[in-house]
Write an enzyme that holds these catalytic residues in place. Sequence first.
Site, PDB file in Angstrom:
ATOM      1  N   TYR A 174       6.157   2.188   6.338  1.00 10.06           N
ATOM      2  CA  TYR A 174       4.746   1.856   6.134  1.00 10.06           C
ATOM      3  C   TYR A 174       4.186   2.793   5.075  1.00 10.06           C
ATOM      4  CZ  TYR A 174      -0.288   1.624   6.800  1.00 10.06           C
ATOM      5  OH  TYR A 174      -1.640   1.488   6.577  1.00 10.06           O
ATOM      6  N   GLU A 187      -2.193  -1.506   0.789  1.00  8.79           N
ATOM      7  CA  GLU A 187      -1.272  -1.296   1.915  1.00  8.79           C
ATOM      8  C   GLU A 187       0.026  -2.061   1.713  1.00  8.79           C
ATOM      9  OE1 GLU A 187      -2.138  -1.223   6.535  1.00  8.79           O
ATOM     10  OE2 GLU A 187      -1.751  -3.287   5.890  1.00  8.79           O
TER      11      GLU A 187
END
Length: 404
Positions: A126, A214
């Site tokens: 992530y 993101e």
Amino acid sequence: MNLHEYQAKEQLKKYNVPLQNGVACTTVDEAVAAYNDTASRTGTKFVVIKAQIHAGGRGKGTFIEVPTQHGVQVAKSEDDARTIATNMLGNTLVTLQTGDAGKVVSKIFIAEDAYYEGVSPIKEFYLSVLLDRTRKQNVIMYSQDGGMNIEDVAHNTPERIFKEYIQPGSPLQGFQARNIAFNLGLTGEAFKNCTKFVTNLYQAYVGLDCEMLEINPLFKAADDKIIAVDCKMSIEDNSLIRHKDLELLRDKSEEDPTEVEAHESNLNYVKLDGNVGCMVNGAGLAMATMDMIKLSGGEPANFLDVGGSANATTVEAGFRIILKDPKVKAILINIFGGIVRCDRVAQGVIDAYKSIGTINVPIIVRLQGTNAEEAKELIEASGLKVQSATLLSEAANLVNKAVA
């Protein structure tokens, strides 16, 4: 302003960020053709089909019309691609971020399978870039535990989330990029690829004036390539004046219709869940007005700042937007005349009242400042059912009576 995944990836390509390629489709036939092209080009039958909406959690999300269909699925044949595309296009996808109403899918993204060569990637990570307003610095947040359960990681094991802070106006330093690759547990070629990836990604974040960027998941593939498999990108609205090309990518069908209308009327509007519509000039006064509404026993139905150049046109537009909310039981107009003249706002209220026709909710108007007396005279002489107040406390009491 939010971008779809396929739009965000097109922007990342300009900054040489390695990513999962694909093509956006709006019809089933386009999707099938894209499947065949992708499968032929990559030499595998596995192709990923992703619903394009402005919400996360698509992989776990399901469609109201086809509960067995998820928002992200791998097609293994042409028939698979046709079925999945049919199930997605025109149907409503519900995720944790959409609420029960869900969002209608009008586009899908036909993408290469990141698990290429039949070998699973060694790891899913992530990584995101955003502004830490408390520290007044940009921050890269990242974790070895990427994928669909990143929220659980942040909640249950926050020590697994790493942060790298960058001073605005400064580039990402080489040692910081290496630190990120090291904390992700990478070595060798993957380590080098990761440092290049995060450096280019941060350049994209700054160059595109992103609010948030993101990548989840970020893949380390079988051949040590680092690839952005998914991308969520939000652009700072105030920067669009220098990004006209990005403004053209705005998908208004994904936004609240009243907020779109407000934007087109140059009004700052945010819909809330209360019963008192408010129209104010100035963000600070708007916040104070909402506090007063709550203290009076009501709940604000919106934040609406008409700005310092309010006139009859903007006031009427504000009225129309507020009245579209069926929960509104009263409207409070609170204007402090500094740059804007109170009599001009009062005339706008009167014109709007006459133009819109019957308004079945009480309207409380509090005008102070430049030409406030003239404004009060205009309203009282209009014969309209508009209640005027001088003090904010008076206006609050009138609101209390209206919503009681």
